[in-house]
Design an enzyme around this catalytic site. Sequence first.
Site: not given
Length: 298
Positions: A223-224
Site C-alpha cells: 500500500d505504498e
Amino acid sequence: VGVDRRHRAVVASVHGLQHVEGLLAAALAEDDALGAHAQRVAHQVGEREREAHLVGVEPLRGRGDLHLHALLGQAGEGVLEQRRGRINQEFRLRAADGHYLCYRLRARPVVGLDGEVIRVVGTLTDITDDRNAQERLLHDSVRDNLTGLPNRELLFDRLEAALVFARMDQGVRPTVLVIDIDRFKQINDTHGHQAGSRALVEAAEVIRRCARETDVVARFGGDEFALILPDTGSEGAAAVGDRVRERLSVHPFLQGNGLDLRLTASVGVATLPDVAASAEELVRAADMAMYQVKDSGK
C-alpha cells in the site's frame, strides 16, 4: 504459390531487366507474385496499395514514413546491385483506422548464368502477434499489474535519470515522496482483498492527478506509492505531499461497492543532496521519513 496470413512465399520474376528501378518496377507489377502479395498486404490494412505507408520498426536510413515501393527499393537496392546477400527487413503498416500490422521481409536474389539477377525469392511474414506479445511482456516487466503505474524497477530507473540531470545542473534538486495508506489492512480485513485492490487503484489515480507530466508516480509495494519530483526542492515537495494527503482524505473510496470510505496517508520526503547522494539512499531516506510521520500520528 500458396499464400496464407502468417507466411507469404514471394517469387518475383524480373526477366531480362538490367537496372534496379526496372527490377523493382517488375517486382511490384500487378501480375507479378511479389506485387500480388504487396497488394494483399495493403488490402489487409484497409488501403489501396499505392496509399499504404510504412513506418520502420527499426531505423530505415534515418527516413520517416516510407511508401511500399520505397521500402522494397531501399531494402533491395544493395542486394540487387551487388548480386548477392540477403534482405532481412522488419516494418509496420499503418492501417486506415490508425492501428499497425507488423511484417518481416526476407529475400535473396537468384543470379543467372550471365551474372545478372533473374528473380528474387523470399518470404513476407505477418509478425504482428509476436510484436504485440513482446510489447506486452516489456510493459508488464516495468509496470504494476494492478494499478498500471511504474513498478519499483522502473521507479529506480527514472530516479537514476533524474540524478544524472541533477549532477549536470546544480540548480536541479530531485525529491522523492513515499506515500503510505494508513491502516490499509483494515480494508482487506473488513471488506475483502478485492475491495482492497480496488481502493489501491483509486488511490493510485488520486496520487497521479496530484502530479505533473514531468513527475513519476510509482507503486512502491503493498500500500505504498512513490512520487519522483525531478526538479522540486524540499519546500515545494512538502506542499505536494500536503496536497496528496488532502485529496486522499476527501476522496470517497469504494463507492462502486456501495461504500464511502475516507482514507488518510503518511508522506515522507527526501531531497537530493540534503539527505542522500544516490537513488537508493534517497528512497530509503524518504521511506524512513514516512515511518517517522506515521509513528508520530501526523
